[in-house]
Design an enzyme around this catalytic site. Sequence first.
Site, PDB file in Angstrom:
ATOM      1  N   ASN A 205       0.834  -1.209   0.000  1.00 17.33           N
ATOM      2  CA  ASN A 205       0.000   0.000   0.000  1.00 17.33           C
ATOM      3  C   ASN A 205       0.868   1.259   0.000  1.00 17.33           C
ATOM      4  OD1 ASN A 205       0.654  -0.813   2.679  1.00 17.33           O
ATOM      5  ND2 ASN A 205      -0.955   0.469   3.526  1.00 17.33           N
TER       6      ASN A 205
ATOM      7  N   GLU B 267       0.516   5.438   0.430  1.00 16.47           N
ATOM      8  CA  GLU B 267      -0.355   6.535   0.859  1.00 16.47           C
ATOM      9  C   GLU B 267       0.223   7.890   0.465  1.00 16.47           C
ATOM     10  OE1 GLU B 267      -0.853   5.939   5.089  1.00 16.47           O
ATOM     11  OE2 GLU B 267      -2.107   4.159   4.758  1.00 16.47           O
TER      12      GLU B 267
ATOM     13  N   GLU C 141      -3.250  -4.869  -2.606  1.00 17.49           N
ATOM     14  CA  GLU C 141      -3.809  -5.882  -3.515  1.00 17.49           C
ATOM     15  C   GLU C 141      -3.881  -5.356  -4.944  1.00 17.49           C
ATOM     16  OE1 GLU C 141      -4.956  -4.823  -0.647  1.00 17.49           O
ATOM     17  OE2 GLU C 141      -5.845  -6.427   0.550  1.00 17.49           O
TER      18      GLU C 141
ATOM     19  N   CYS D 256     -10.435  -4.744   0.808  1.00 16.20           N
ATOM     20  CA  CYS D 256     -11.524  -3.767   0.671  1.00 16.20           C
ATOM     21  C   CYS D 256     -12.371  -4.069  -0.570  1.00 16.20           C
ATOM     22  CB  CYS D 256     -10.955  -2.349   0.600  1.00 16.20           C
ATOM     23  SG  CYS D 256     -10.333  -1.902  -1.020  1.00 16.20           S
TER      24      CYS D 256
ATOM     25  N   CYS E  55     -10.764  -3.526  -4.083  1.00 17.83           N
ATOM     26  CA  CYS E  55      -9.819  -4.583  -4.476  1.00 17.83           C
ATOM     27  C   CYS E  55     -10.556  -5.873  -4.826  1.00 17.83           C
ATOM     28  CB  CYS E  55      -8.797  -4.820  -3.370  1.00 17.83           C
ATOM     29  SG  CYS E  55      -7.683  -3.413  -3.192  1.00 17.83           S
TER      30      CYS E  55
HETATM   31  N1  THU Z   1      -5.365  -1.084   2.544  1.00 12.71           N
HETATM   32  C1  THU Z   1      -4.867  -2.066   1.742  1.00 12.71           C
HETATM   33  O1  THU Z   1      -3.689  -2.026   1.344  1.00 12.71           O
HETATM   34  N2  THU Z   1      -5.694  -3.070   1.386  1.00 12.71           N
HETATM   35  C2  THU Z   1      -7.002  -3.177   1.757  1.00 12.71           C
HETATM   36  O2  THU Z   1      -7.694  -4.081   1.310  1.00 12.71           O
HETATM   37  C3  THU Z   1      -7.566  -2.204   2.682  1.00 12.71           C
HETATM   38  C4  THU Z   1      -6.717  -1.042   3.022  1.00 12.71           C
HETATM   39  C5  THU Z   1      -4.471   0.030   2.913  1.00 12.71           C
HETATM   40  C6  THU Z   1      -4.830   1.359   2.311  1.00 12.71           C
HETATM   41  C7  THU Z   1      -4.272   2.313   3.329  1.00 12.71           C
HETATM   42  O3  THU Z   1      -2.911   2.550   3.037  1.00 12.71           O
HETATM   43  C8  THU Z   1      -4.354   1.574   4.645  1.00 12.71           C
HETATM   44  O4  THU Z   1      -4.516   0.211   4.305  1.00 12.71           O
HETATM   45  C9  THU Z   1      -5.481   2.015   5.550  1.00 12.71           C
HETATM   46  O5  THU Z   1      -6.672   2.046   4.878  1.00 12.71           O
END
Ligand code: THU
Length: 131
Positions: free
Chosen positions: A47, A49, A60, A91, A94
């Site tokens: 992930n 940000e 994902e 989520c 994804c």
């Molecule tokens: N995040 C993911 O990488 N995958 C998910 O399925 C849900 C959320 C990340 C996005 C963000 O950087 C952090 O988790 C908090 O939402």
Amino acid sequence: MIHKSITLDSLAESAFRAMKNSYSPHSKFKVGAALLSSKENIYIGTNVEFDAFSLTVCAERSALFNAVSHGERSFTKLAIATNSQKFKFPCGLCRQALIEFSPELEITLFNSNKKSRKIILKELLPEYFKL
Ligand code: THU
């Protein structure tokens, strides 16, 4: 042809390795994903940000974009590692992105203690949208 036969252990290892590269200064929630293609290649993602929060990309989809960029279109397994003691499910965005390629994808969630839980993608998103 040599059959590589990637184990779930090595897929998990790739997911945890990717998790270490998580760029998550805002949530501090680290996620690593390792996607196994039908051709038995592994594609990782983490992930990322941004200060402009909505630009954030999940691990994902990051793995999926990496795989698709390499020409892959079909996937058998996905390992997801997080730094949480709880099991964290992917989520909705994804789920939709992955299911358009591989509804039967076998997902294994790993918590920070490396305990695991398995689920099939289409169980997480029944009656999903398809053009
Ligand atoms: N995040 C993911 O990488 N995958 C998910 O399925 C849900 C959320 C990340 C996005 C963000 O950087 C952090 O988790 C908090 O939402």
